[in-house]
Design a protein around this motif. Structure first.
Motif, short mmCIF file in Angstrom:
data_model
loop_
_atom_site.label_atom_id
_atom_site.label_comp_id
_atom_site.label_asym_id
_atom_site.label_seq_id
_atom_site.Cartn_x
_atom_site.Cartn_y
_atom_site.Cartn_z
N ALA A 1 0.83 -1.21 0.00
CA ALA A 1 0.00 0.00 0.00
C ALA A 1 0.86 1.25 0.00
O ALA A 1 0.56 2.23 -0.70
CB ALA A 1 -0.92 0.00 1.22
N ARG A 2 1.94 1.25 0.76
CA ARG A 2 2.84 2.40 0.77
C ARG A 2 3.47 2.61 -0.60
O ARG A 2 3.63 3.74 -1.05
CB ARG A 2 3.93 2.19 1.82
N ARG A 3 3.85 1.52 -1.23
CA ARG A 3 4.44 1.64 -2.57
C ARG A 3 3.42 2.20 -3.56
O ARG A 3 3.74 3.06 -4.39
CB ARG A 3 4.93 0.26 -3.04
N TYR A 4 2.20 1.73 -3.44
CA TYR A 4 1.14 2.24 -4.32
C TYR A 4 0.98 3.75 -4.13
O TYR A 4 0.90 4.51 -5.11
CB TYR A 4 -0.18 1.53 -4.03
N LEU A 5 0.91 4.18 -2.90
CA LEU A 5 0.71 5.60 -2.61
C LEU A 5 1.90 6.45 -3.05
O LEU A 5 1.73 7.60 -3.46
CB LEU A 5 0.44 5.79 -1.12
N ALA A 6 3.09 5.88 -2.98
CA ALA A 6 4.28 6.61 -3.42
C ALA A 6 4.28 6.79 -4.93
O ALA A 6 4.69 7.84 -5.44
CB ALA A 6 5.54 5.88 -2.97
N LEU A 7 3.81 5.76 -5.64
CA LEU A 7 3.83 5.81 -7.11
C LEU A 7 2.58 6.47 -7.70
O LEU A 7 2.66 7.09 -8.76
CB LEU A 7 3.95 4.38 -7.67
N HIS A 8 1.44 6.34 -7.01
CA HIS A 8 0.17 6.81 -7.58
C HIS A 8 -0.64 7.59 -6.55
O HIS A 8 -1.79 7.23 -6.26
CB HIS A 8 -0.64 5.62 -8.09
N PRO A 9 -0.10 8.63 -5.99
CA PRO A 9 -0.79 9.36 -4.91
C PRO A 9 -2.10 10.02 -5.34
O PRO A 9 -2.98 10.23 -4.50
CB PRO A 9 0.24 10.40 -4.48
N GLY A 10 -2.23 10.33 -6.61
CA GLY A 10 -3.43 11.01 -7.07
C GLY A 10 -4.42 10.12 -7.77
O GLY A 10 -5.39 10.62 -8.37
N SER A 11 -4.23 8.82 -7.72
CA SER A 11 -5.12 7.92 -8.44
C SER A 11 -6.47 7.79 -7.74
O SER A 11 -6.62 8.12 -6.57
CB SER A 11 -4.48 6.53 -8.58
N GLU A 12 -7.42 7.24 -8.46
CA GLU A 12 -8.76 7.08 -7.91
C GLU A 12 -8.82 6.05 -6.79
O GLU A 12 -9.76 6.04 -5.98
CB GLU A 12 -9.73 6.67 -9.03
#
Length: 300
Positions: free
Chosen positions: A122-133
Motif C-alpha cells: 500500500a505504501r508503494r502504491y501511494l508513493a507511485l500513484h498518490p493522485g489515483s482514484e
C-alpha cells in the motif's frame, strides 16, 4: 453539552476473523473496477502445475498475467495470484495493470492477515500513484492493517498510534471517499485504546502514591481523548489525586467538570462524596487547566 463515549473495543482474535469476512465485500467492490481483460487463458493452464519455487515467467502481455492472477484468486490460490500480479508490476511497470496489480497484492495480503506485506504494498502504491482514484483504498488498507494489530491494552501501544495516524490520513486526505466513515469509527476505537493505556498506568501510579505521575496520565486522557469512554473515570481520578495532595481547588474543579458533563455518572457521585469529605462541594475554578481543557466542549 454532554461529551460522547464509546463502547470498549473487542480486540480478540475473533474480531480479526470477522473483519476479514467483511473485507470480502471490499474485494467485490474493487473487482468491479478490476475486471478480466484481454483474451482467455486457453493454453496457460499447464503453467499452474509446475514447481512454484523454480518458475521463471517469460515476458508475456500484461493482460494475460493480470487475468491469471484474478483467476487464481477465484481459486483461492493466493500465493500464486500474488506472483502473477508481481510479474505484471515487474515486467510492465508503467502500465495501468501494474498499478492495479500493486493494489491487488495489498488486498490479498490484508485478507490473508499478512499485514506487514499489505502495508509495504500500500505504501508503494501511494508513493507511485498518490493522485489515483484508488489512493483512498490503498490508504485504508494500510490503516486497517495497523488497526487489526492493535494489542491488548496492557501492552505497548505503538501500533495503535500508527493505526491512529494512518486512519487520520484517510479521514483528512479523503473525506468524501467511501472509506472515511469506516475510518472514523475505527479511529475512535483506537483512540479509546490509547486512553485505556493511559488510565492503566495512571491507576498504577495512584496505587504507588505517585500522585504527580498519576495526574500526568489522567491529564492526557482529559486533554486529548475527551470523546472516549475513559474521560469520566479520568476526571474522578484527578479529583482523587488532587485530594490526596491537598490541592483542594483542583479537586473541586475536576469534580465540577465531571458533574456538569456526566451528572448521572457513578464516577460523579463518588467524586462528590470525596470532596464533601473535606467539607467542600464541587466548584469550578475557571483558571484551572481542567476547566480550560473543556472550554467549548462542556463548559463555557
Amino acid at each position: 453539552m454532554r461529551l460522547l463515549s464509546f463502547a470498549r473495543p473487542d480486540l480478540s482474535s475473533s474480531r480479526d476473523q470477522a473483519r476479514r469476512k467483511r473485507a470480502a465485500g471490499l474485494l467485490a467492490v474493487r473487482l468491479a473496477g478490476l475486471v478480466l481483460v484481454g483474451a482467455s487463458l486457453g493454453g496457460c493452464a499447464s503453467m499452474f502445475d509446475t514447481d512454484k519455487e523454480e518458475k521463471i515467467y517469460p515476458d508475456v502481455p500484461a493482460e494475460q498475467r493480470y487475468n491469471e492472477g484474478l483467476t487464481l484468486m477465484e481459486k483461492e490460490d493466493y500465493g500464486e495470484a500474488i506472483r502473477r500480479f508481481e510479474d505484471v508490476d515487474r515486467q510492465h511497470p508503467y502500465s495501468e495493470l501494474a498499478r492495479k496489480s500493486i493494489l491487488m497484492i495489498a488486498y490479498i495480503n490484508y485478507n490473508q492477515g499478512n499485514y506487514d506485506e499489505c502495508i509495504a504494498a500500500a505504501r508503494r502504491y501511494l508513493a507511485l500513484h498518490p493522485g489515483s482514484e484508488d489512493a483512498a483504498y490503498a490508504q485504508y488498507l494500510m490503516a486497517s492493517s495497523f488497526y487489526d494489530q492493535i494489542p491488548d491494552v496492557s501492552r505497548d501501544q505503538a501500533r495503535t498510534q500508527r493505526a491512529i495516524d494512518a486512519l487520520d490520513d484517510v479521514v483528512r486526505k479523503y473525506p468524501d471517499s467511501e472509506y472515511a466513515v469506516s475510518a472514523k469509527k475505527k479511529l475512535e476505537v483506537a483512540r479509546d485504546q490509547i486512553a485505556g493505556k493511559e488510565m492503566l498506568v495512571g491507576r498504577y501510579y495512584l496505587e504507588q502514591r505517585n500522585y504527580a505521575g498519576a495526574i500526568n496520565r489522567f491529564k492526557v486522557v482529559v486533554t486529548r481523548y475527551q470523546t472516549t469512554r475513559h474521560v469520566e473515570e479520568a476526571l474522578y481520578r484527578l479529583t482523587e489525586a488532587y485530594m490526596a495532595l491537598g490541592v483542594i481547588s483542583e479537586a473541586q474543579t475536576s469534580a465540577a467538570v465531571l458533574g456538569y458533563n456526566f451528572p448521572e455518572s457513578s464516577w460523579y457521585k463518588d467524586a462528590f462524596k470525596l470532596v464533601q469529605s473535606r467539607g467542600v462541594d464541587p466548584k469550578l475554578n475557571e483558571e484551572s487547566w481542567i476547566a480550560k481543557a473543556f472550554k467549548g466542549v462542556g463548559l463555557g
